[in-house]
Design a protein around this motif. Structure first.
Motif, PDB file in Angstrom:
ATOM      1  N   SER A  50      22.579  40.305  41.407  1.00 32.18           N
ATOM      2  CA  SER A  50      23.232  39.011  41.534  1.00 32.18           C
ATOM      3  C   SER A  50      24.651  39.141  41.004  1.00 32.18           C
ATOM      4  CB  SER A  50      22.470  37.938  40.752  1.00 32.18           C
ATOM      5  OG  SER A  50      23.147  36.698  40.815  1.00 32.18           O
ATOM      6  N   SER A  51      25.625  38.608  41.751  1.00 33.74           N
ATOM      7  CA  SER A  51      27.015  38.710  41.316  1.00 33.74           C
ATOM      8  C   SER A  51      27.752  37.416  41.611  1.00 33.74           C
ATOM      9  CB  SER A  51      27.724  39.879  42.007  1.00 33.74           C
ATOM     10  OG  SER A  51      27.810  39.666  43.397  1.00 33.74           O
ATOM     11  N   GLU A  52      28.833  37.219  40.869  1.00 30.90           N
ATOM     12  CA  GLU A  52      29.661  36.028  41.015  1.00 30.90           C
ATOM     13  C   GLU A  52      31.117  36.452  40.918  1.00 30.90           C
ATOM     14  OE1 GLU A  52      29.558  31.727  38.876  1.00 30.90           O
ATOM     15  OE2 GLU A  52      30.093  33.418  37.583  1.00 30.90           O
ATOM     16  N   LEU A  53      31.902  36.109  41.936  1.00 35.66           N
ATOM     17  CA  LEU A  53      33.325  36.408  41.968  1.00 35.66           C
ATOM     18  C   LEU A  53      34.106  35.109  41.818  1.00 35.66           C
ATOM     19  CD1 LEU A  53      35.859  38.127  42.420  1.00 35.66           C
ATOM     20  CD2 LEU A  53      35.454  37.942  44.885  1.00 35.66           C
ATOM     21  N   LYS A  54      34.799  34.983  40.674  1.00 43.05           N
ATOM     22  CA  LYS A  54      35.619  33.805  40.414  1.00 43.05           C
ATOM     23  C   LYS A  54      37.088  34.167  40.588  1.00 43.05           C
ATOM     24  CE  LYS A  54      32.481  31.766  36.973  1.00 43.05           C
ATOM     25  NZ  LYS A  54      32.362  31.287  35.560  1.00 43.05           N
ATOM     26  N   SER A  55      37.842  33.236  41.176  1.00 42.47           N
ATOM     27  CA  SER A  55      39.257  33.474  41.428  1.00 42.47           C
ATOM     28  C   SER A  55      40.045  32.202  41.181  1.00 42.47           C
ATOM     29  CB  SER A  55      39.471  33.962  42.870  1.00 42.47           C
ATOM     30  OG  SER A  55      40.853  34.058  43.168  1.00 42.47           O
ATOM     31  N   ASN A  56      41.273  32.374  40.736  1.00 42.98           N
ATOM     32  CA  ASN A  56      42.125  31.210  40.519  1.00 42.98           C
ATOM     33  C   ASN A  56      42.781  30.709  41.803  1.00 42.98           C
ATOM     34  OD1 ASN A  56      43.854  33.488  40.734  1.00 42.98           O
ATOM     35  ND2 ASN A  56      45.490  32.394  39.654  1.00 42.98           N
ATOM     36  N   VAL A  57      42.589  31.431  42.916  1.00 48.88           N
ATOM     37  CA  VAL A  57      43.233  31.036  44.172  1.00 48.88           C
ATOM     38  C   VAL A  57      42.240  30.748  45.290  1.00 48.88           C
ATOM     39  CG1 VAL A  57      45.410  32.207  43.668  1.00 48.88           C
ATOM     40  CG2 VAL A  57      43.560  33.472  44.778  1.00 48.88           C
TER      41      VAL A  57
END
Length: 690
Positions: free
Chosen positions: A368-375
């Motif tokens: 399980s993975s989560e990619l967070k981005s400010n854009v």
């Protein structure tokens, strides 16, 4: 028994190939990881691509498989003066190694290599996948030295155990086992390198430490590496009416810290825990543009292992947190990207050997993975997989391998996507004699795009021609579909204990082929991945190696060479055929390694060559020509008493500059051209073992 193993996918819409593979034999068992077999004839043949210099005796519990595996031990790496994983892989033949600093955005490192015209192979450390940052930054692999490695296992064909059915190449790096006869021991190494060629300058410093030991049932080790690279380089750009020269100054630092602790429950069981901490920083100026990149990650792996003769069980758990920031400032544009990846993994792998001719592997993997981005919006991903594969040596000369992997994939947030795939693999090996063999592999696989390719975040390119066709910005595509790959390859080998020659022919048919294409967005060109209707790749690889084992006078010698051809053809949405723009028609490499034991002298020299080639750009009225290139790498190690040693390393010696040129398809007139000057350098290292 086969129907029980594959009962998890009875409702899937199998293709003709899938059904054919499943019906080959109802009692077939497969195993994709083979070193040797207990049969003397088979063992001698397997030694070619496995290790001509590795083992002096048959392994206690050899695997059974029709799929060959190359194994290079730390002893061989140190014997020939290897300084990195790349140095070792050159002798494994078949990998196109990048030269440092080539291309508009640089190159080099394990993550930049290509395999048979395709992308980079999958890298594992102790069986766990490793990667760079959210957009593919420098990986842990690039910071490892041979002192930290026990052995490297290379599988050049589809492997369902590691989810690498589509990549066709898996490189598993097994880290060094702690000492079992001393409380503490290790190696300390300090290096300094300098390069200067015209206006190009480079300064490199490196310090690495490897310490391990044992206290009763506890085994422990610590690996650490610190690097500093300062580079000044010149690139030249040209259009139809002007030429410009761009100076680039970059300061890079890289830190890797990896402690490991192992507890031996008894002779058959153990618990292992290891931590990988990595931090990379890069500060650069190119004209009026200022670039600052940071990437740091921490990964924790723990596993329980049980081995009892031919049977084994492994339960593994991992978690990783990566953070990558990228800041670009110039008069034209300012941008700041901050992305974080959190990943969790849980898996179980098992091996059961029924007798000397049958063996099965099976396991489960959940991530399980989560990619967070400010854009961009957050991208969540869950992957689940079941696999089984086994081998059956049904005659003294024939071995059959059959395996299958069922995967489920769910994505939400940035991309709403649900899918499942069934990937079968079939391999057969026939040993004509003790030296001659024929191995054939058929597979069907799906390759889902990773988060790097799905994220639409744009990374701004650098230099005076930034944002042009010759040096576009980079971004992902959230609308990508998975590739569907049907592959067949066969290898005719002549192997002896001293080496041999392998001739491999391969053919891959790929639906929804993912290719990087350049599009114009808001006045700047951006390179993004897009699905093409169909692609076909095929070629021939000729690889050989010869090793002279240590003579009575103390001489050891190894010669390796490879020639890989590939033709990658794409059918686009308009049903027009063309060659893939960034795949060279062939690559060649050769190397010589020599060791003289009385002088404790180890040396190696390697040459890589890529020819000039011209390809049409997707959706553009231009042809791109990449120049002919070659480079030479050299390593010399002299050992002294009391564990001291000096190492002289040369990289990119006599190497060719990297040049690209765009010309009009109708008139042949130049549209754009760029040249990155190569920087040869020499590094001197001082080493102390204790």
């Amino acid at each position: 028994m086969l129907s029980t193993q594959f009962a998890f996918a009875p409702k899937l819409p199998f293709s003709t190939l899938s059904l054919a593979l499943l019906c080959i034999h109802s009692t077939t068992w497969a195993d994709s990881q083979i070193i040797t077999t207990p049969n003397a004839d088979t063992e001698q043949i397997q030694t070619l691509e496995t290790v001509t210099l590795q083992a002096k005796a048959t392994p206690k519990d050899p695997d059974i498989s029709a799929i060959a595996k190359t194994i290079v031990t730390r002893d061989e790496m140190l014997k020939y003066g290897d300084q990195s994983v790349n140095d070792t892989l050159r002798r494994a033949a078949g990998f196109q190694m990048p030269a440092q600093g080539q291309g508009p955005r640089g190159g080099g490192g394990a993550s930049g290599m290509r395999f048979r015209g395709g992308g980079a192979p999958i890298f594992l450390i102790n069986g766990e996948p490793v990667q760079g940052g959210p957009r593919g930054g420098m990986s842990i692999v690039d910071t490892l030295t041979p002192d930290m490695i026990e052995k490297i296992e290379i599988t050049k064909q589809p492997s369902i155990a590691h989810g690498a059915v589509a990549s066709s190449a898996v490189i598993n790096i097994i880290l060094k086992e702690p000492l079992k006869g001393a409380p503490i021991g290790g190696t300390i190494r300090a290096s300094y390198g300098v390069a200067q060629s015209g206006q190009n300058e480079e300064d490199r410093k490196n310090v690495s430490v490897q310490i391990d030991g044992r206290e009763n049932a506890w085994l422990y080790s610590l690996s650490a590496n610190q690097m500093w690279n300062d580079t000044t380089s010149i690139s030249k750009t040209q259009t139809y009416d002007q030429e410009r020269e761009q100076k680039r100054e970059i300061e890079r630092t890289s830190t890797m810290f990896s402690p490991r602790l192992e507890y031996q429950i008894d002779a058959k069981q153990k618990l292992v825990g290891e931590i990988f901490y990595r931090k990379n920083e890069s500060d650069g100026t190119r004209g009026e543009q200022i670039q600052k990149d940071e990437n740091d990650s921490i990964r924790f792996n723990t596993r329980y292992e049980r081995k009892d003769q031919g049977d084994s069980d492994k339960v593994r758990f991992s978690l990783e947190k990566q953070n990558e920031t990228e800041s670009t400032r110039s008069r034209q544009e300012n941008s700041y990207i901050d992305e974080t990846v959190n990943e969790y993994g849980l898996g179980y792998d098992a091996v059961r050997k029924f007798d000397a001719t049958k063996q099965i592997k099976f396991g489960v993997d959940a991530r399980s993975s989560e990619l967070k981005s400010n854009v961009t919006e957050t991208l969540d991903e869950q992957r689940y997989a079941l696999y089984t594969e086994g081998s059956w040596r049904f005659t003294d000369r024939q071995t059959l391998t059959l395996g299958a992997r069922q995967e489920w994939l769910e994505r939400s947030g940035l991309v709403e996507y649900h899918d499942q795939h069934f990937s079968p693999v079939l391999a057969h090996r026939f040993d004509f004699t003790k030296q001659w063999s024929l191995q054939t592999n058929i597979s069907q696989a799906f390759r889902s795009p990773n988060s790097n390719r799905l994220s639409p975040t744009i990374t701004i390119s650098t230099d005076s021609d930034a944002g042009t066709l010759n040096n576009p910005d980079r971004g992902g595509n959230p609308n990508l579909k998975p590739e569907q790959i049907t592959a067949i390859e066969t290898t005719l080998g002549y192997n002896t204990s001293a080496g041999g020659v392998n001739l491999t022919a391969y053919h891959r048919d790929i639906e929804d082929y993912i290719e990087k294409s350049i599009v114009l967005e808001n006045g700047r060109y951006v390179e993004r991945p897009f699905n093409q209707s169909n692609a076909t790749t095929y070629g021939v690889e000729l690889a050989g190696r010869y090793a002279l084992k240590q003579t009575e006078q103390g001489h050891s010698f190894m010669l390796n060479a490879q020639l890989s051809t590939v033709r990658a053809k794409v059918e686009d949405s308009n049903h027009q055929d063309r060659l893939v723009s960034d795949v060279a028609p062939y690559t060649a490499s050769t190397g010589i390694s020599y060791n003289y034991q009385p002088w404790q002298l180890a040396s190696s020299i390697n040459l890589n060559f890529v020819p000039e080639f011209t390809r049409a750009l997707e959706n553009q009225p231009y042809d791109r020509t990449s120049n002919q290139r070659f480079d030479i790498d050299l390593s010399i190690t002299k050992r002294f008493r009391d564990g001291w040693a000096t190492i002289l390393t040369g990289r990119n010696l006599l190497s060719t500059d990297y040049k690209e040129k765009l010309t009009d398809q109708n008139t042949g007139a130049i549209y754009q051209a760029r040249s990155n000057q190569s920087i040869p350098y020499v590094m001197l290292s001082l080493e102390k073992k204790f």
